[in-house]
Design a protein around this motif. Structure first.
Motif, PDB file in Angstrom:
ATOM      1  N   LEU A 323      38.889  57.386  33.010  1.00 50.24           N
ATOM      2  CA  LEU A 323      38.675  57.027  34.413  1.00 50.24           C
ATOM      3  C   LEU A 323      38.922  58.219  35.328  1.00 50.24           C
ATOM      4  CD1 LEU A 323      40.389  53.513  34.428  1.00 50.24           C
ATOM      5  CD2 LEU A 323      37.931  54.012  34.436  1.00 50.24           C
ATOM      6  N   TYR A 324      39.910  59.024  34.996  1.00 50.54           N
ATOM      7  CA  TYR A 324      40.198  60.229  35.770  1.00 50.54           C
ATOM      8  C   TYR A 324      39.020  61.200  35.722  1.00 50.54           C
ATOM      9  CZ  TYR A 324      42.133  64.915  36.528  1.00 50.54           C
ATOM     10  OH  TYR A 324      42.336  66.202  36.947  1.00 50.54           O
ATOM     11  N   ALA A 326      35.882  60.432  35.001  1.00 54.87           N
ATOM     12  CA  ALA A 326      34.738  59.817  35.669  1.00 54.87           C
ATOM     13  C   ALA A 326      34.861  59.965  37.188  1.00 54.87           C
ATOM     14  CB  ALA A 326      34.644  58.340  35.290  1.00 54.87           C
ATOM     15  N   LYS A 327      36.080  59.858  37.699  1.00 52.18           N
ATOM     16  CA  LYS A 327      36.294  59.988  39.144  1.00 52.18           C
ATOM     17  C   LYS A 327      36.030  61.413  39.607  1.00 52.18           C
ATOM     18  CE  LYS A 327      39.674  59.084  42.780  1.00 52.18           C
ATOM     19  NZ  LYS A 327      41.035  58.610  43.088  1.00 52.18           N
ATOM     20  N   ARG A 328      36.422  62.389  38.789  1.00 54.32           N
ATOM     21  CA  ARG A 328      36.207  63.781  39.174  1.00 54.32           C
ATOM     22  C   ARG A 328      34.740  64.179  39.108  1.00 54.32           C
ATOM     23  NH1 ARG A 328      39.796  68.054  36.286  1.00 54.32           N
ATOM     24  NH2 ARG A 328      38.754  69.306  37.856  1.00 54.32           N
ATOM     25  N   GLY A 329      34.006  63.524  38.183  1.00 53.81           N
ATOM     26  CA  GLY A 329      32.552  63.712  38.087  1.00 53.81           C
ATOM     27  C   GLY A 329      32.149  65.150  37.873  1.00 53.81           C
ATOM     28  N   ASN A 331      32.835  67.844  39.277  1.00 56.82           N
ATOM     29  CA  ASN A 331      33.802  68.911  39.471  1.00 56.82           C
ATOM     30  C   ASN A 331      34.454  69.370  38.165  1.00 56.82           C
ATOM     31  OD1 ASN A 331      33.465  68.893  42.255  1.00 56.82           O
ATOM     32  ND2 ASN A 331      34.921  67.200  42.497  1.00 56.82           N
TER      33      ASN A 331
END
Length: 334
Positions: A323-324, A326-329, A331
């Motif tokens: 999830l971490y 995926a959130k950063r995508g 970057n």
């Protein structure tokens, strides 16, 4: 010059620390369990053989279990590193991209219809299932132009579809219920038979992956750059895909679909030693082995003195990490 020296020192220190921690983890894994064995006895068993109860437990149960854990962890971590390189997708891993689910479905199906298969046949079936799962994801994601998001979505969809088929097979076939524990991902009860089952595939796959690491590093720069440097991109992708199938398929055949190691470890290794795959691949093998050995130790305390599947621990660690990421995508740096 000073920066280069510091970089090399960091790599050497990381390697030494990883090796020391792995050795300590194997010793701890051998000593911890329903029957407590002190460290002195563990060390003694490496140099002096006797017929005591403790040494029998060490030689027949604990040592092969630790070795299987190290091999499976190394395999899955390197498979994840290769997948992230050839897809240029930081979320790629054998679990997320359907490779583990495909191998699991084929193994459970073969267990239902052909319960007396040899270990060699079981590994070969796992290879076929891993290839089918991976190719299905690639086929769905490539239509209309491949993107990181499409690859991730196709991988998750294929993973859940194959996992549902596997669970349905277990529900409707009484003889398949024995694999429920294995399906979470477990190295409990592994013996020297399992070590012999995975060892040749692990050694050959990891060795070729290390030899192949320079080409992978160039591929990560981009297809045009790789072609300009004389690399045959299509062949690199094919060979990397075969290595992923060998490493992930043999691991699933022995330990079940242990999740998230192939996702977590390459990211950690890139932070520690940089983006050169000549370092990422061997260090992924080292730290993948390290993670699974310690995860197996932790799994023994979830419902002590009873055993719990190691896949529970890797999922607890890996799901938030996914999830971490995926959130950063975008970057995330490859």
């Amino acid at each position: 010059m000073e920066t280069v020296v510091r970089s090399k020192m960091k790599v050497y220190c990381t390697a030494i620390a990883g090796i020391v921690l792995l050795i300590l983890g194997v010793i701890t894994s051998i000593s911890v369990g329903a029957a407590d064995i002190d460290v002195a006895m563990v060390l003694k068993s490496f140099f002096e053989v006797d017929s005591s109860k403790e040494q029998t437990i060490i030689r027949t149960l604990r040592l092969p279990r630790a070795l299987v854990g190290a091999l499976v962890g190394a395999n899955l971590a390197v498979a994840g590193a290769l997948m992230q390189a050839i897809t240029r997708n930081s979320l790629a891993s054998p679990q997320v991209f359907g490779v583990n689910a495909g191998a699991s479905f084929f193994i459970v199906t073969s267990f239902v219809f052909f319960p007396n298969l040899s270990s060699v046949s079981l590994v070969c079936i796992a290879f076929i299932g891993a290839a089918v799962g991976g190719m299905a994801v690639y086929s769905f994601a490539s239509g209309g132009g491949m993107t990181q998001v499409k690859l991730a979505l196709a991988g998750i969809a294929v993973h859940f579809f194959l996992s549902s088929l596997t669970q349905g097979m277990i529900i409707f076939n009484e003889q398949a219920k024995d694999v429920l524990y294995w399906l979470v991902g477990s190295i409990n009860g592994k013996t020297w038979t399992h070590v012999n089952m995975i060892l040749p595939w692990s050694l050959s796959g990891l060795f070729v992956a290390v030899l192949f690491s320079r080409s992978v590093s160039i591929l990560v720069l981009g297809e045009n750059m790789a072609q300009g440097l004389g690399q045959r991109v299509y062949r690199i992708r094919i060979l990397a895909g075969i290595l992923v199938i060998i490493l992930a398929g043999s691991s699933v055949a022995v330990a079940g679909p242990v999740g998230f190691i192939g996702l977590i470890i390459p990211h950690i290794v890139r932070r520690l030693v940089g983006g050169d795959y000549r370092r990422i691949i061997p260090f992924s093998a080292l730290f993948g082995a390290l993670l699974l050995v310690y995860a197996d130790i932790l799994a023994r305390f979830i419902a002590y003195p009873f055993e719990s599947p190691v896949g529970i621990v890797t999922a607890i660690i890996g799901a938030p990490f996914f999830l971490y990421l995926a959130k950063r995508g975008r970057n995330i740096k490859q």
